[in-house]
Design a protein around this motif. Structure first.
Motif, short mmCIF file in Angstrom:
data_model
loop_
_atom_site.label_atom_id
_atom_site.label_comp_id
_atom_site.label_asym_id
_atom_site.label_seq_id
_atom_site.Cartn_x
_atom_site.Cartn_y
_atom_site.Cartn_z
N GLY A 143 0.85 -1.26 0.20
CA GLY A 143 0.01 0.00 -0.17
C GLY A 143 0.99 1.44 -0.02
O GLY A 143 0.36 2.02 -0.74
N ASP A 144 2.00 1.31 0.78
CA ASP A 144 2.93 2.56 0.75
C ASP A 144 3.50 2.74 -0.57
O ASP A 144 3.41 3.95 -0.87
N ASP A 145 4.04 1.85 -1.11
CA ASP A 145 4.41 2.13 -2.76
C ASP A 145 3.43 2.53 -3.38
O ASP A 145 3.72 3.26 -4.19
N LEU A 146 2.29 1.97 -3.52
CA LEU A 146 1.16 2.11 -4.24
C LEU A 146 0.70 3.80 -4.18
O LEU A 146 0.50 4.44 -5.19
N ILE A 147 0.72 4.13 -2.81
CA ILE A 147 0.18 5.79 -2.49
C ILE A 147 1.41 6.48 -3.14
O ILE A 147 1.01 7.61 -3.69
N GLU A 148 2.83 6.16 -3.05
CA GLU A 148 3.71 6.98 -3.44
C GLU A 148 3.64 7.04 -5.15
O GLU A 148 4.20 8.05 -5.55
N ARG A 149 3.36 5.96 -5.69
CA ARG A 149 3.27 5.96 -7.10
C ARG A 149 2.11 6.66 -7.34
O ARG A 149 2.56 7.52 -8.39
N ILE A 150 0.96 6.97 -6.87
CA ILE A 150 -0.13 7.85 -7.29
C ILE A 150 0.35 9.05 -7.13
O ILE A 150 0.15 10.03 -7.75
N ARG A 151 1.02 9.61 -5.97
CA ARG A 151 1.33 10.84 -5.43
C ARG A 151 2.41 11.49 -6.54
O ARG A 151 2.36 12.54 -6.74
N THR A 152 3.23 10.50 -7.31
CA THR A 152 4.08 10.98 -8.14
C THR A 152 3.71 10.43 -9.39
O THR A 152 4.63 10.13 -10.16
N LEU A 186 -4.87 6.99 3.38
CA LEU A 186 -5.41 7.84 2.49
C LEU A 186 -5.27 9.27 2.67
O LEU A 186 -5.47 10.17 1.59
N ASP A 187 -4.99 9.58 3.62
CA ASP A 187 -4.81 11.08 3.92
C ASP A 187 -3.58 11.82 3.16
O ASP A 187 -3.49 12.94 2.86
N ARG A 188 -2.62 11.07 2.75
CA ARG A 188 -1.50 11.28 2.07
C ARG A 188 -2.02 11.66 0.62
O ARG A 188 -1.38 12.44 -0.14
#
Length: 227
Positions: free
Chosen positions: A6-15, A43-45
């Motif tokens: 999940g952490d990796d996916l969030i960073e992928r979406i953010r960038t 998801l707050d990120r």
């Protein structure tokens, strides 16, 4: 291929790159991670990003999580006030699935979106007004200031009682005010059943786009419960 965390996916979406397919794939994978137990609070990120695409993905994920989005209800007022149409739209779905008597101000905020400039958002408000429980409607109405929307919300609640007012619904559907027609359409949809779709058919004739399309969609699903 191993699914990203999940952490990796969030960073992928953010960038995210300028590629909707890549962002969409990452969002779908993240949704699976969330259903598997990845903390929804992360998801707050996405929701606090300055990037409209990223915020939109976060709001969409919350709307897809149904009751699993409940821990994020404190984020919803800001989403309902977002300048991004899709974010407002998705936030309404989150309220419908998760709001209760404690969330009267948030429900009132949804009701006030009956004046939203975007037809699609108003369509989602109409769905909310139709599908919301009486407890949700009462909580929202109690938090509205005196005025048109409060009066309409209280009138809509009365339609669930023993003596609904079909004539009043038709009068309001034919009224010149678009907000009045929206609440009347919600009443028409709420009262419709397989044996009596007259009010909903009347709503399907209204010129207002979101009301007409909503009513026509309801009428086109005869095998599904209308209410």
């Amino acid at each position: 291929m191993q699914t990203q965390t999940g952490d990796d996916l969030i960073e992928r979406i953010r960038t995210h790159p300028a590629d909707d397919d890549i962002v969409g794939a990452a969002a779908n994978d993240l949704l699976s991670e969330l259903y598997a137990g990845y903390p929804v609070e992360n998801l707050d990120r996405l929701l606090h990003s300055d990037d409209a695409v990223v915020v939109g993905v976060g709001a969409w994920l919350l709307s897809e999580l149904v009751e699993l989005a409940a821990p994020m209800m404190d984020e919803v007022p800001a989403l309902l006030s977002s300048p991004i149409r899709s974010v407002r739209y998705d936030a309404i779905a989150v309220v419908l699935e998760n709001a209760d008597e404690r969330h009267g101000p948030i429900i009132a905020q949804v009701m006030n979106l009956s004046r939203d400039p975007e037809s699609g958002v108003r369509w989602k408000v109409l769905e909310f007004l139709t599908e919301a429980s009486i407890e949700q409607l009462e909580a929202g109405a109690s938090c509205l200031p005196p005025g048109q929307i409060k009066e309409l919300a209280e009138w809509l609640i009365l339609q669930d009682g023993e003596e609904p007012d079909p004539g009043g619904i038709i009068i309001r559907l034919e009224a010149g005010d678009p907000v009045t027609r929206l609440f009347a359409a919600a009443a028409a949809a709420s009262l419709a059943d397989e044996e009596n779709t007259d009010l909903l058919e009347h709503a399907a004739m209204v010129e207002q786009e979101e009301i007409r399309s909503f009513a026509q969609e309801r009428l086109s699903e005869p095998d599904e419960p209308i209410t």
